[in-house]
Design a protein around this motif. Structure first.
Motif, PDB file in Angstrom:
ATOM      1  N   ALA A  89      68.742  11.093  80.641  1.00  0.00           N
ATOM      2  CA  ALA A  89      68.029  10.177  79.573  1.00  0.00           C
ATOM      3  C   ALA A  89      68.130   9.590  78.346  1.00  0.00           C
ATOM      4  O   ALA A  89      68.597  10.437  76.545  1.00  0.00           O
ATOM      5  N   ASP A  90      68.316   8.229  78.594  1.00  0.00           N
ATOM      6  CA  ASP A  90      68.475   7.877  76.932  1.00  0.00           C
ATOM      7  C   ASP A  90      67.461   7.735  76.752  1.00  0.00           C
ATOM      8  O   ASP A  90      66.578   6.714  75.924  1.00  0.00           O
ATOM      9  N   GLY A  91      67.591   9.342  75.540  1.00  0.00           N
ATOM     10  CA  GLY A  91      66.350   8.977  74.691  1.00  0.00           C
ATOM     11  C   GLY A  91      66.300   8.004  73.148  1.00  0.00           C
ATOM     12  O   GLY A  91      65.648   7.583  72.882  1.00  0.00           O
ATOM     13  N   GLU A  92      68.214   7.625  73.111  1.00  0.00           N
ATOM     14  CA  GLU A  92      68.137   6.408  71.868  1.00  0.00           C
ATOM     15  C   GLU A  92      67.369   5.284  72.506  1.00  0.00           C
ATOM     16  O   GLU A  92      68.376   4.886  73.687  1.00  0.00           O
ATOM     17  N   PRO A  93      66.884   4.337  72.135  1.00  0.00           N
ATOM     18  CA  PRO A  93      65.983   3.450  72.878  1.00  0.00           C
ATOM     19  C   PRO A  93      67.119   2.470  72.986  1.00  0.00           C
ATOM     20  O   PRO A  93      67.928   1.156  73.164  1.00  0.00           O
ATOM     21  N   LEU A  94      68.545   2.401  71.539  1.00  0.00           N
ATOM     22  CA  LEU A  94      69.173   1.492  71.575  1.00  0.00           C
ATOM     23  C   LEU A  94      70.862   1.926  72.833  1.00  0.00           C
ATOM     24  O   LEU A  94      71.747   1.375  72.633  1.00  0.00           O
ATOM     25  N   SER A  95      71.002   3.592  73.435  1.00  0.00           N
ATOM     26  CA  SER A  95      71.741   3.450  74.530  1.00  0.00           C
ATOM     27  C   SER A  95      70.613   2.723  75.591  1.00  0.00           C
ATOM     28  O   SER A  95      69.831   3.088  76.235  1.00  0.00           O
ATOM     29  N   HIS A  96      71.631   2.614  76.478  1.00  0.00           N
ATOM     30  CA  HIS A  96      72.067   1.758  78.294  1.00  0.00           C
ATOM     31  C   HIS A  96      72.466   2.890  78.658  1.00  0.00           C
ATOM     32  O   HIS A  96      72.620   2.738  80.244  1.00  0.00           O
ATOM     33  N   LYS A  97      73.689   3.303  78.081  1.00  0.00           N
ATOM     34  CA  LYS A  97      74.763   3.632  79.051  1.00  0.00           C
ATOM     35  C   LYS A  97      74.474   4.642  80.431  1.00  0.00           C
ATOM     36  O   LYS A  97      74.838   4.611  81.465  1.00  0.00           O
ATOM     37  N   ASP A  98      73.101   5.492  80.069  1.00  0.00           N
ATOM     38  CA  ASP A  98      73.298   6.703  81.126  1.00  0.00           C
ATOM     39  C   ASP A  98      72.373   6.644  82.206  1.00  0.00           C
ATOM     40  O   ASP A  98      72.774   6.219  83.148  1.00  0.00           O
ATOM     41  N   GLU A  99      71.452   4.736  81.570  1.00  0.00           N
ATOM     42  CA  GLU A  99      70.806   4.556  83.145  1.00  0.00           C
ATOM     43  C   GLU A  99      71.871   3.828  83.437  1.00  0.00           C
ATOM     44  O   GLU A  99      71.501   4.146  84.990  1.00  0.00           O
ATOM     45  N   THR A 100      72.607   2.995  82.388  1.00  0.00           N
ATOM     46  CA  THR A 100      73.653   2.275  83.813  1.00  0.00           C
ATOM     47  C   THR A 100      74.616   2.762  84.969  1.00  0.00           C
ATOM     48  O   THR A 100      74.635   2.528  86.427  1.00  0.00           O
ATOM     49  N   LEU A 101      75.565   3.902  84.212  1.00  0.00           N
ATOM     50  CA  LEU A 101      75.759   4.622  85.045  1.00  0.00           C
ATOM     51  C   LEU A 101      74.924   5.219  86.323  1.00  0.00           C
ATOM     52  O   LEU A 101      75.702   5.236  87.147  1.00  0.00           O
ATOM     53  N   LEU A 102      73.740   5.512  86.375  1.00  0.00           N
ATOM     54  CA  LEU A 102      73.401   6.974  87.150  1.00  0.00           C
ATOM     55  C   LEU A 102      72.681   5.226  87.947  1.00  0.00           C
ATOM     56  O   LEU A 102      72.934   5.209  89.851  1.00  0.00           O
ATOM     57  N   ARG A 103      72.401   3.983  88.160  1.00  0.00           N
ATOM     58  CA  ARG A 103      72.476   2.515  88.593  1.00  0.00           C
ATOM     59  C   ARG A 103      73.605   2.791  89.595  1.00  0.00           C
ATOM     60  O   ARG A 103      73.374   1.872  90.276  1.00  0.00           O
ATOM     61  N   GLN A 104      74.688   2.129  88.671  1.00  0.00           N
ATOM     62  CA  GLN A 104      75.950   1.998  89.643  1.00  0.00           C
ATOM     63  C   GLN A 104      77.257   2.703  89.981  1.00  0.00           C
ATOM     64  O   GLN A 104      77.776   1.913  90.556  1.00  0.00           O
ATOM     65  N   ALA A 105      76.837   3.771  89.235  1.00  0.00           N
ATOM     66  CA  ALA A 105      77.754   4.761  90.080  1.00  0.00           C
ATOM     67  C   ALA A 105      77.244   6.129  89.583  1.00  0.00           C
ATOM     68  O   ALA A 105      77.767   7.085  89.251  1.00  0.00           O
ATOM     69  N   PRO A 106      76.434   6.061  90.578  1.00  0.00           N
ATOM     70  CA  PRO A 106      75.638   7.525  90.659  1.00  0.00           C
ATOM     71  C   PRO A 106      76.005   8.412  91.597  1.00  0.00           C
ATOM     72  O   PRO A 106      76.306   9.525  91.106  1.00  0.00           O
ATOM     73  N   HIS A 107      77.611   8.415  92.559  1.00  0.00           N
ATOM     74  CA  HIS A 107      77.777   9.204  93.270  1.00  0.00           C
ATOM     75  C   HIS A 107      78.974   9.732  92.433  1.00  0.00           C
ATOM     76  O   HIS A 107      79.091  11.189  92.249  1.00  0.00           O
ATOM     77  N   LEU A 108      79.806   9.746  91.201  1.00  0.00           N
ATOM     78  CA  LEU A 108      80.479  10.117  90.381  1.00  0.00           C
ATOM     79  C   LEU A 108      79.839  11.239  89.903  1.00  0.00           C
ATOM     80  O   LEU A 108      80.393  11.812  89.442  1.00  0.00           O
ATOM     81  N   VAL A 109      78.049  11.205  89.262  1.00  0.00           N
ATOM     82  CA  VAL A 109      77.271  11.530  88.617  1.00  0.00           C
ATOM     83  C   VAL A 109      77.091  13.123  89.264  1.00  0.00           C
ATOM     84  O   VAL A 109      77.142  14.670  88.918  1.00  0.00           O
ATOM     85  N   LEU A 110      76.863  12.228  90.629  1.00  0.00           N
ATOM     86  CA  LEU A 110      76.463  14.012  91.643  1.00  0.00           C
ATOM     87  C   LEU A 110      77.771  14.130  91.625  1.00  0.00           C
ATOM     88  O   LEU A 110      78.091  16.145  92.338  1.00  0.00           O
ATOM     89  N   ASP A 111      79.445  13.800  91.681  1.00  0.00           N
ATOM     90  CA  ASP A 111      79.593  14.397  91.848  1.00  0.00           C
ATOM     91  C   ASP A 111      80.429  15.837  91.305  1.00  0.00           C
ATOM     92  O   ASP A 111      81.061  16.603  91.703  1.00  0.00           O
ATOM     93  N   GLY A 112      80.482  15.110  90.304  1.00  0.00           N
ATOM     94  CA  GLY A 112      80.291  16.350  88.954  1.00  0.00           C
ATOM     95  C   GLY A 112      79.109  17.025  88.965  1.00  0.00           C
ATOM     96  O   GLY A 112      79.206  18.494  88.516  1.00  0.00           O
ATOM     97  N   LEU A 113      78.014  17.247  89.583  1.00  0.00           N
ATOM     98  CA  LEU A 113      77.098  17.397  89.060  1.00  0.00           C
ATOM     99  C   LEU A 113      77.348  19.249  90.174  1.00  0.00           C
ATOM    100  O   LEU A 113      77.178  20.328  90.054  1.00  0.00           O
TER     101      LEU A 113
END
Lengths: 185, 433, 86
Positions: free
Chosen positions: B113-137
């Protein structure tokens, strides 16, 4: 013997009502977060609590003494189930309702720190029903209920409680209300 | 959003496509971390890597994992609660812990959850590299032996995440919860609250989530970028991770650069890169910017003439800033810092969860004083009053929102110190008379 | 019976700000530790933003004030206080 029981029964009833009135007034005052002159906030809370317990003790005396009284003809059932009395069943029933409410309010108040805030508060609001019901019982059922001195007492108590409730719902009730920009949800 | 890289730092977006096939082709299979002879091998590797959380607080990742693991192995033994240090109400906690071992099974949550309105990194990461996040999870789940695994993501990334989960059988049990777009909804206790009660507001806590979080179970909340970095360390090791960046800021990190640089951009940069290099990579500046806000709205301003500072904890500390969640906001030379700061303070005051008295009352008070200062009210008491209010709210809330807002306000006073003096005489360094 | 010279853990008064409504009972019972801010909420006299901000939500209680602190916990109308230890 019967005359003595009857007199004690009446007397404890009147004292209960006065103690309940003082409890309600102190309860509203302590909710505002304000001290009284010479009485800090925590003392108001403690006096509120102790006067409430005194009121309970007198309610217990009132009920038990009248149980042994032959005029009143109370049964064990009348302690908890309203409107089945033999003498003025409606007005006596109000007394029973008041006792039931009082039990619920006192038990949740004593267990406040275990029950959590919400349960305590919801049940404690029933006090606003308890007090007028107890007053109606006193006027309708009491031997002195319609005597002039008692009606004066009842009228003054009503005025005091109404004034306190009016203050309770007014905008400036809570201390610091005027400087706080937001309210807790 | 396209992701730019500074030379040789592309790590997280190498797959080039969000599909599992692309992910597998580039990164290979998920390594096994549950070898019976070395159950804590990944925790050791993470300790050597020096990876710190990328959600904002920057807590060492291995420590959180070790803490959750330690608290989960306590099981029904109440000795774990001896440390919980609760004298009053300890019976309630002890009861819940004694209800059987299932009560102590850890929960793992990926926080996107990019609570910061100026941050887009989490959204972009989840959209473009979701499997790396799932691996980590999934790796975290294996290490702490969690029974429940979830992702807490903004509405914009939910579809991509669900698609990725459906692509691989080993992740089908991962739950997805949508986070509201409030500033404080990504705070760790707000995340735990969202899973337990369905409301994303912070809550009071006397012990860490790793000890007692969702339904009093040990709870690991990790930012999704942290999880992606963790998945790389599990594959390639701590040495590889540290081969980029500096000794104190190892590895790469994602930064969102916005403000007077045209459209916002996401970069993957080496730890310790200078702010100037990062800003130049987005939009070569003709003029020196007035200042750069680093670390988001809870961060601090770095004046335009100090852009040689590195994106590192030590270099940013004098400015009251930290790399945090990698937010970099460029304030152009034609903008008044105090006006911008006033608008941000207004926003922060509006984002209070309205639970704690000092925050409800103190944040609007600070925003109002900063607003007067920005409007060039000639009252010399304003800066002192602002500092007093900032001190008054700090440390007096259930989350870090009052503290972060106070830090931002104080940083604004420091960074635009000369302009504060100008405003008090009715002038402005940027707008003139 | 234990020989290890274990120091007694420091008692702390924890304020749950999500519950506190600034009614002022705790500040009366513990004037040595707590003042009131301009909105009526308790403000620790020790610990400042410059020092450790955490000390303003978990306030160290000297042994002499433990009784008063226990009263404050019991009497808080919002149940916003807890006794904890470090």
């Amino acid at each position: 013997m019967d005359a003595a029981l009857w007199a004690f029964g009446r007397g404890t009833g009147v004292v209960s009502l006065v103690a309940l009135t003082v409890t309600v007034l102190l309860g509203i005052l302590t909710r505002s977060g304000r001290p009284l002159p010479g009485l800090p906030r925590f003392s108001i809370t403690l006096v509120h609590r102790n006067v409430a317990l005194v009121a309970c003790a007198f309610v217990v005396l009132h009920v038990v003494l009248l149980f042994f009284d032959s005029f009143a003809q109370l049964t064990v059932l009348d302690f908890v189930v309203p409107f089945f009395g033999s003498f003025l069943p409606f007005w006596q029933g109000l007394g029973t309702v008041a006792v039931d409410l009082l039990i619920a309010i006192i038990v949740t108040a004593l267990l406040r720190n275990r029950l959590g805030l919400r349960t305590f508060r919801v049940v404690h609001w029933l006090t606003y029903a308890l007090w007028p019901i107890a007053l109606a019982h006193a006027i309708g059922n009491g031997t002195d209920g319609t005597s002039v001195w008692f009606l004066w007492l009842a009228g003054l108590s009503t005025l005091a409680v109404l004034a306190a409730v009016a203050w309770r719902v007014s905008a400036r009730f809570v201390e610091f209300r005027s400087v706080r920009t937001g309210q807790l949800s | 959003m396209t992701v730019a890289e500074l030379t040789g730092t592309a790590r997280l977006f190498r797959a080039g496509s969000p599909t599992f096939a692309a992910h597998h082709a580039v990164y290979g299979s998920l390594p096994s971390v549950t070898a019976p002879d070395a159950p804590d091998a990944l925790i050791d590797e993470l300790r050597r890597s020096g990876l710190e959380g990328r959600g904002g607080a920057g807590f060492p990742v291995w420590r959180k994992l070790a803490s959750v693991l330690a608290n989960s192995s306590v099981l029904a033994d109440s000795s774990g609660l001896a440390n919980s240090s609760v004298l009053a109400n300890s019976s309630a906690l002890a009861n819940s812990a004694g209800r059987g071992s299932s009560q102590r099974q850890p929960v793992v949550i990926g926080n996107g959850a990019d609570g910061e309105p100026l941050s887009h990194k989490d959204e972009t990461l989840l959209r473009q590299a979701p499997h790396l996040v799932l691996d980590g999870l999934l790796l975290c789940q294996a290490v702490v032996r969690a029974s429940d695994v979830s992702l807490y993501v903004g509405a914009a990334s939910a579809a991509a995440v669900r698609l990725a989960i459906a692509e691989r059988p080993d992740a089908l049990h991962v739950r997805v919860l949508i986070a509201p777009e409030d500033f404080v909804s990504g705070e760790a206790t707000a995340v735990a609250n969202a899973f337990e009660h369905g409301v994303s507001v912070p809550r009071d806590h006397i012990v860490h989530l790793s000890q007692s979080g969702v339904k009093k179970r040990p709870t690991l909340v990790q930012n999704v970028e942290t999880l992606a970095q963790l998945a790389l360390i599990a594959r390639f090791g701590a040495e590889w991770f540290r081969s980029v960046g500096t000794a104190s800021e190892p590895g790469t990190r994602l930064v969102t650069v916005s403000g007077d640089v045209g459209t916002p951009q996401l970069l993957e940069v080496a730890g310790g890169t200078s702010l100037r290099r990062i800003v130049d990579a987005c939009a070569p500046l003709d003029e020196m910017p007035r200042a750069v806000l680093v670390g988001g709205y809870h961060g601090g301003w770095v004046p335009g003439d100090r852009l040689d500072s590195a994106l590192s904890r030590e270099a940013l500390a004098p400015f009251g800033a930290a790399p945090g969640a990698g937010v970099i906001f460029v304030l152009g030379s034609g903008r008044c810092g105090l006006e911008s700061a006033g608008a941000i303070a207004d926003y922060l005051a509006s984002q209070s969860a309205r639970q704690c008295g000092p925050c409800i009352n103190g944040l609007p008070a600070m925003a109002s004083v900063l607003g007067s200062l920005a409007a060039r009210s000639r009252d010399p008491r304003l800066p002192g009053e602002l500092a007093r209010l900032a001190d008054l709210v700090t440390g007096r809330g259930s989350c870090s929102h009052p503290d972060g807002t106070a830090r931002f306000v104080l940083s604004s006073l420091r960074a635009f110190e000369t302009d504060v003096r100008a405003h008090l005489t009715g002038r402005c360094e940027v707008h003139g008379a | 019976m234990t020989n290890s010279p274990q120091p007694e853990p420091a008692a702390l008064l924890h304020i749950d700000w999500t519950r506190c409504d600034g009614r002022g009972l705790c500040t009366e019972l513990l004037p040595e530790l707590l003042a009131r801010d301009e909105w009526g909420y308790p403000l620790a006299r020790t610990g400042s933003a410059a020092g450790s901000a955490a000390e303003r939500s978990d306030i160290a209680i000297p042994p002499a004030l433990r009784g008063a602190a226990a009263d404050a916990v019991a009497l808080c109308p919002r149940q916003a206080l807890k006794l904890t230890s470090r």
